[in-house]
Design a protein around this motif. Structure first.
Motif, short mmCIF file in Angstrom:
data_model
loop_
_atom_site.label_atom_id
_atom_site.label_comp_id
_atom_site.label_asym_id
_atom_site.label_seq_id
_atom_site.Cartn_x
_atom_site.Cartn_y
_atom_site.Cartn_z
N ARG A 121 -14.60 -18.41 -18.21
CA ARG A 121 -13.56 -19.18 -18.90
C ARG A 121 -13.23 -18.76 -20.33
O ARG A 121 -12.06 -18.52 -20.65
CB ARG A 121 -13.91 -20.68 -18.83
CG ARG A 121 -12.95 -21.61 -19.51
CD ARG A 121 -11.51 -21.49 -19.06
NE ARG A 121 -11.27 -21.67 -17.66
CZ ARG A 121 -11.15 -22.85 -17.06
NH1 ARG A 121 -11.26 -23.95 -17.76
NH2 ARG A 121 -10.91 -22.92 -15.79
N PRO A 122 -14.25 -18.62 -21.21
CA PRO A 122 -13.89 -18.26 -22.59
C PRO A 122 -13.14 -16.93 -22.68
O PRO A 122 -12.27 -16.77 -23.55
CB PRO A 122 -15.25 -18.16 -23.30
CG PRO A 122 -16.16 -18.98 -22.49
CD PRO A 122 -15.70 -18.85 -21.08
N GLU A 124 -11.11 -15.78 -20.33
CA GLU A 124 -9.74 -16.05 -19.88
C GLU A 124 -8.93 -16.71 -21.00
O GLU A 124 -7.77 -16.37 -21.22
CB GLU A 124 -9.76 -16.98 -18.66
CG GLU A 124 -10.29 -16.31 -17.41
CD GLU A 124 -10.26 -17.23 -16.20
OE1 GLU A 124 -10.54 -16.75 -15.11
OE2 GLU A 124 -9.96 -18.44 -16.37
N VAL A 125 -9.58 -17.67 -21.67
CA VAL A 125 -8.90 -18.33 -22.79
C VAL A 125 -8.51 -17.28 -23.82
O VAL A 125 -7.37 -17.24 -24.31
CB VAL A 125 -9.81 -19.40 -23.43
CG1 VAL A 125 -9.17 -19.94 -24.70
CG2 VAL A 125 -10.09 -20.53 -22.46
N ALA A 126 -9.45 -16.39 -24.15
CA ALA A 126 -9.16 -15.35 -25.14
C ALA A 126 -7.97 -14.50 -24.71
O ALA A 126 -7.11 -14.17 -25.52
CB ALA A 126 -10.40 -14.47 -25.35
N ALA A 127 -7.90 -14.19 -23.41
CA ALA A 127 -6.78 -13.38 -22.92
C ALA A 127 -5.46 -14.12 -23.10
O ALA A 127 -4.47 -13.53 -23.52
CB ALA A 127 -6.99 -13.00 -21.46
N THR A 128 -5.44 -15.44 -22.81
CA THR A 128 -4.19 -16.18 -22.98
C THR A 128 -3.87 -16.35 -24.46
O THR A 128 -2.76 -16.73 -24.80
CB THR A 128 -4.23 -17.57 -22.32
OG1 THR A 128 -5.19 -18.38 -23.01
CG2 THR A 128 -4.61 -17.48 -20.86
N LEU A 129 -4.83 -16.11 -25.32
CA LEU A 129 -4.57 -16.18 -26.76
C LEU A 129 -4.34 -14.77 -27.33
O LEU A 129 -4.58 -14.52 -28.51
CB LEU A 129 -5.73 -16.87 -27.48
CG LEU A 129 -5.95 -18.34 -27.09
CD1 LEU A 129 -7.20 -18.90 -27.73
CD2 LEU A 129 -4.74 -19.19 -27.45
N ARG A 130 -3.95 -13.85 -26.45
CA ARG A 130 -3.50 -12.49 -26.83
C ARG A 130 -4.63 -11.56 -27.24
O ARG A 130 -4.37 -10.54 -27.87
CB ARG A 130 -2.48 -12.52 -27.99
CG ARG A 130 -1.36 -13.51 -27.85
CD ARG A 130 -0.30 -13.05 -26.89
NE ARG A 130 0.78 -14.02 -26.86
CZ ARG A 130 0.75 -15.10 -26.07
NH1 ARG A 130 -0.26 -15.31 -25.28
NH2 ARG A 130 1.75 -15.94 -26.08
N ALA A 131 -5.87 -11.90 -26.95
CA ALA A 131 -6.96 -10.99 -27.30
C ALA A 131 -7.17 -10.01 -26.17
O ALA A 131 -7.34 -10.41 -25.02
CB ALA A 131 -8.24 -11.79 -27.57
N GLY A 132 -7.18 -8.73 -26.48
CA GLY A 132 -7.49 -7.70 -25.49
C GLY A 132 -8.97 -7.73 -25.18
O GLY A 132 -9.73 -8.44 -25.82
N PRO A 133 -9.42 -6.92 -24.19
CA PRO A 133 -10.83 -6.96 -23.77
C PRO A 133 -11.83 -6.70 -24.90
O PRO A 133 -12.83 -7.41 -25.03
CB PRO A 133 -10.89 -5.86 -22.72
CG PRO A 133 -9.49 -5.69 -22.22
CD PRO A 133 -8.60 -6.04 -23.35
#
Lengths: 227, 394
Positions: A121-122, A124-133
């Protein structure tokens, strides 16, 4: 009379070995732990078992194979030849390589566990907040896995300070280079130098206790600050 | 293709475990679209597809941009889609303060997007200025979800995706978040795709509806047309009803009654509700609408409106759905009436007949928030209206 110079040489080698090993273990162990925590590959448990092997293997067995690998006829010898040496065995570098392999499971396991603990989850949240891998790894995964990293450092460091069998097999006992505390204590006892053995043993006790206590207090303070 | 620029078109199919999704829909890029259906219908999976979080491949066009196309290998990863995502659980980062959580996406989004939603505005709109320095574990469930909503908004999204954002909350927090969602919709006007299995949330928020059943789209269209379709899956159920947009026109102190204006005609609701001119959504349950051929002269029912029967559907257990058209063209609206098969037969109810719709009760669903109206929505008991029944019979 103690030979204080020799004693300090031994201490310095021990600390240098443990610190270098711990640092390298974090660099090598973190990606392995990440892969073991995230991968869906079926053969990943085989890799996990391989990493965990030093826990059950007698240190002399590991030391024996390392001796062959690092010696003049193994890959270690070829690498050593690049800069004009004959072998990696019985050198500080060889000892570092051996310690990294020997302590790897004690670093990989706690980091893997804490990577697994926070789940998908965290990230996925980071991805929706525009953070790349990479961004998500450094700014979300690593901070969330902090307790695991701390445990890994303590275990990796302490385990390296305490190793004996592997050092004896591949490190020898060269003062100022590969002579570390655990081997030195053994030597003193063998030669009936009880006072020196006492001093080093008590020193080890005190040192280990202080390190663990300090880290525990630090972790507790971080937790308190968080809540 | 000018209309294509203002819609989202998605088409996904594939299998995850034993679940098979095969869904295709097109929705307008404005207002609130509800992805509605029972648990296990694939709503969340479909939303995750839109966000780029699901392993399924398909085709997704947003406006005139192609975000995903399996056949040509286009696939924008999740972190490159201008979406805001609100998860079922708030999922705040525990190691960051509320401020840190809000700014996480904001900072990263501003590297690629123009700022149109400012932190100060979001903080004020959601009433979280007092919480900024706290850690998530020190917040209540409702506060957390508000912060999660703010965090998603600050990524400057073109669409806001919400996955049952109320399901992990208690009733009081649900009402609170619903009011904030209406405020966000009213003030910022960001199109939302809202996953839910609760019809009351749909009636309150949605303008558009995509109905999912077992991984397939059972129906898709505007909320009013889907609710009023007598053959539709909602109209067949126990909660059949329609919603009307209305406006507070007057208040009569003599009998303590509020007069609403709608395209269907004047509606009277007992008690004083709202400010003059305020817009609101009113729900009329199909059960509460009956039909008469002559205008009843001496009746206790206040709301009697001329209507035309436009559709009929016989249901099980002797019941009939009747779709009615009210108002004058081109602003006609539809209501649904649930009558018995016996009445339909003995009175000879047929499509095309002119009748009088007697509305026994209507309830306020929500206040349609405008720029000024959102504070009103927060303080009003618009949800409790519905639950505690400011729905009053004749």
């Amino acid at each position: 009379m103690f030979e204080l110079v020799e004693l300090f040489g031994t201490l310095r080698s021990t600390l240098a070995l443990a610190s270098t090993t711990t640092l390298l273990l974090l660099v090598v162990g973190t990606p392995i732990a990440w892969w073991l925590a995230r991968s869906k590959a079926r053969w990943k448990e085989a890799v996990a078992a391989l990493v965990a092997l030093p826990i059950v293997l007698p240190p002399t067995v590991l030391g024996f194979y390392l001796l062959l690998l690092l010696g003049p006829t193994g890959p270690g010898g070829w690498v050593a030849a690049l800069y004009g040496a004959r072998s990696l065995a019985f050198t500080f570098e060889g000892l570092v390589i051996g310690s990294v392999l020997y302590s790897l499971p004690f670093v990989v396991q706690p980091i893997r566990t804490s990577f697994e603990a926070f789940g998908e989850r965290p990230l996925e949240v980071a991805a929706t907040l525009r953070a790349g891998p990479w961004d998500a790894f450094w700014h979300v995964a690593v901070p969330l896995a902090r307790p695991g990293f701390l445990t890994a450092c303590v275990l990796g460091f302490a385990h390296t300070v305490g190793e004996f069998g592997v050092v004896l097999m591949i490190g020898g006992n060269i003062p100022g280079e590969t002579r570390v505390l655990s081997v030195a204590i053994y030597d003193y006892v063998e030669s009936l130098q009880w006072a020196q053995a006492h001093l080093l043993a008590a020193g080890m006790m005190l040192f280990s206790f202080s390190v663990i206590l300090a880290l525990m207090l630090f972790e507790k303070r971080m937790r308190m600050r968080d809540s | 293709m000018s209309s294509a620029a203002r819609t989202l078109r998605a088409s996904y199919s594939g299998r995850i475990g034993s679940f098979e999704l095969c869904a295709e829909f097109e929705i307008p890029l404005q207002g609130v679209t509800a992805l509605f259906g029972p648990s296990g219908a694939g709503k969340t999976l479909l939303l995750r597809c839109l966000a780029g979080l699901a392993p399924l491949r398909g085709q997704l066009r947003v406006g005139d941009e192609l975000w995903e196309d399996a056949s040509s290998g286009v696939h924008r990863p999740a972190n490159q889609r201008p979406i805001g995502y609100v998860f079922q659980e708030p999922s705040l980062f525990p190691h960051l303060s509320v401020r840190g959580n809000l700014m996480f996406g904001y900072r990263r989004a501003l590297r690629v997007a123009r700022e149109s939603i400012r932190p100060d505005d979001v903080i004020e709109l959601l009433g979280i200025s007092q919480l900024l320095d706290r850690l998530p574990r020190r917040l209540s469930g409702g506060e957390r979800q508000r912060v999660a909503l703010g965090r998603a908004l600050l990524t400057q999204p073109r669409i806001l995706l919400l996955d049952e954002p109320l399901s992990a909350l208690d009733q009081a927090a649900r009402d609170e978040i619903l009011a904030y969602l209406e405020a966000v919709q009213g003030v910022l006007g960001i199109p939302m795709v809202y996953v839910t299995h609760a019809i009351d949330e749909v009636e309150r928020l949605a303008h558009h509806l995509v109905l999912l059943e077992r991984g397939r789209v059972a129906a898709s269209g505007s909320l009013t047309s889907l609710l009023a379709d007598p053959r539709g899956p909602i109209a067949r159920g126990a909660f059949a009803g329609t919603v009307l947009e209305a406006r507070v026109a007057a208040f009569d102190a003599t009998d303590d009654v509020t007069i609403l204006e709608s395209a269907a005609g004047e509606l009277l609701i007992p008690g004083r509700i709202g400010e003059l001119g305020a817009g609101l959504r009113v729900r009329v349950a199909a059960q509460d609408v009956s039909l008469a051929f002559e205008r009843p002269m001496r009746s206790t029912i206040l709301n009697v409106l001329p209507a035309t029967i436009v559709d009929l559907e016989h249901l099980k257990r002797g019941q009939v759905n009747v779709a009615l058209e009210l108002g004058t063209a081109p602003d006609t609206v539809r209501l649904l009436a649930r009558i018995t098969a016996r009445s339909a037969r003995t009175l000879g109810i047929e499509v095309g007949q002119a009748v009088h719709a007697q509305i026994k009760a209507a309830s306020t669903v929500s206040w349609v928030s405008g720029q000024a109206g959102y504070l009103d929505a927060k303080s009003s008991d618009s949800v409790t209206d519905r639950n505690s029944g400011k729905k009053v019979s004749n």
